[in-house]
Scaffold this active site. Structure first.
Site: not given
Ligand code: FPP
Length: 247
Positions: A66, A192, A194, A205, A18-21, A63, A23
């Site tokens: 998503n 959480r 989710s 754990e 979690d947290g790509n966005g 998910s 970041w």
């Molecule tokens: C959550 O960040 C991350 C995701 C919804 C997707 C995870 C997918 C990847 C890391 C790339 C593809 C996966 C593989 C296995 C190659 P978010 O977008 O919900 O971030 P935020 O909560 O900060 O907006």
């Protein structure tokens, strides 16, 4: 790699990435850059898990909820997964890693399903570690599909309702044959589940790390294993220490 001096290594680690966005936002970058960087972190996590002796690693990649994201972001995430499988499958196979996919697959698009099936098929006899990718996955959906299958098996006379046990449900889940996760890690500070592995997480754990997923690396993985190793898992019973006092 220096040997980890930990008294116990979890057999199965599952990660909510979690947290790509956030970041990306923190850096004034588009979300897509965060997802791109997230794939690098996926590679780090797979390598770290293998080196630490973890036998099963589950990653929550996409998910069933998503699909409600903007179309462009969905395309981005699907594209990244496709590229990951195309580019990394040979390496994973060479490293003797088996790939399994969990999640609803009947209604999946034709530009993704064959790739997922190919990854499973190519690596089916590998034994070093199993990498489980949760794609189009939602735990309530998974449990519902298992319940439907069970009802069908009852109707077909294959199962007597009196013989329905937790195992009868577990063996109809997408994770059939995979041990429950010992440790579930979630990054980004959110605490959480989710809709992730609701059934399987009964005795897991949880370790919540503040870092955003794109920053996740081997050090974070080992830190989570250390926190796990210090936990006292009782599975509803008493710990050894408590038993020693009681007896
Ligand atoms: C959550 O960040 C991350 C995701 C919804 C997707 C995870 C997918 C990847 C890391 C790339 C593809 C996966 C593989 C296995 C190659 P978010 O977008 O919900 O971030 P935020 O909560 O900060 O907006």
């Amino acid at each position: 790699m220096a040997k980890l001096d930990l008294p116990i290594i979890p057999q199965h680690v599952a990660i909510i990435m979690d947290g790509n966005g956030r970041w990306a936002k923190q850096r004034g970058l588009p979300r897509t850059i965060g997802h791109n960087k997230g794939v690098e972190a996926v590679r780090q996590a797979v390598r770290a898990a293998g080196e630490c002796g973890v036998k099963y690693l589950t990653l929550f990649a996409f998910s069933s909820e998503n699909w409600s994201r903007p179309e462009a972001e969905i395309e981005d995430l699907l594209g990244l997964l496709r590229r990951f499988i195309r580019r990394d499958l040979a390496d994973l196979h060479r490293e003797n890693i088996r790939i399994r996919i969990i999640g609803e697959r009947q209604k999946l698009r034709s530009d993704i399903l064959p790739l997922l099936l190919e990854a499973e098929e190519t690596t089916r006899n590998n034994t070093a570690m199993t990498l489980i990718i949760a794609f189009n996955y939602g735990a309530r959906d998974e449990i519902t599909r298992a319940a439907i299958q069970l009802v069908k098996d009852v109707q077909a006379g294959l199962v007597d309702p009196q013989d329905i046990t937790p195992d009868a449900i577990g063996s109809r889940l997408d994770t059939a044959g995979i041990p429950d996760p010992d440790l579930i890690i979630r990054t980004s500070g959110e605490e959480r589940l989710s809709n992730f592995l609701l059934w399987q997480a009964a005795y897991s754990e949880f370790v919540f790390l503040p870092c955003y997923w794109p920053d996740f690396d081997r050090q974070h993985f080992v830190e989570a294993l250390r926190i796990f190793a210090a936990r006292d898992r009782r599975f509803g019973g008493l710990s050894d220490a408590t038993t020693a006092v009681v007896v």
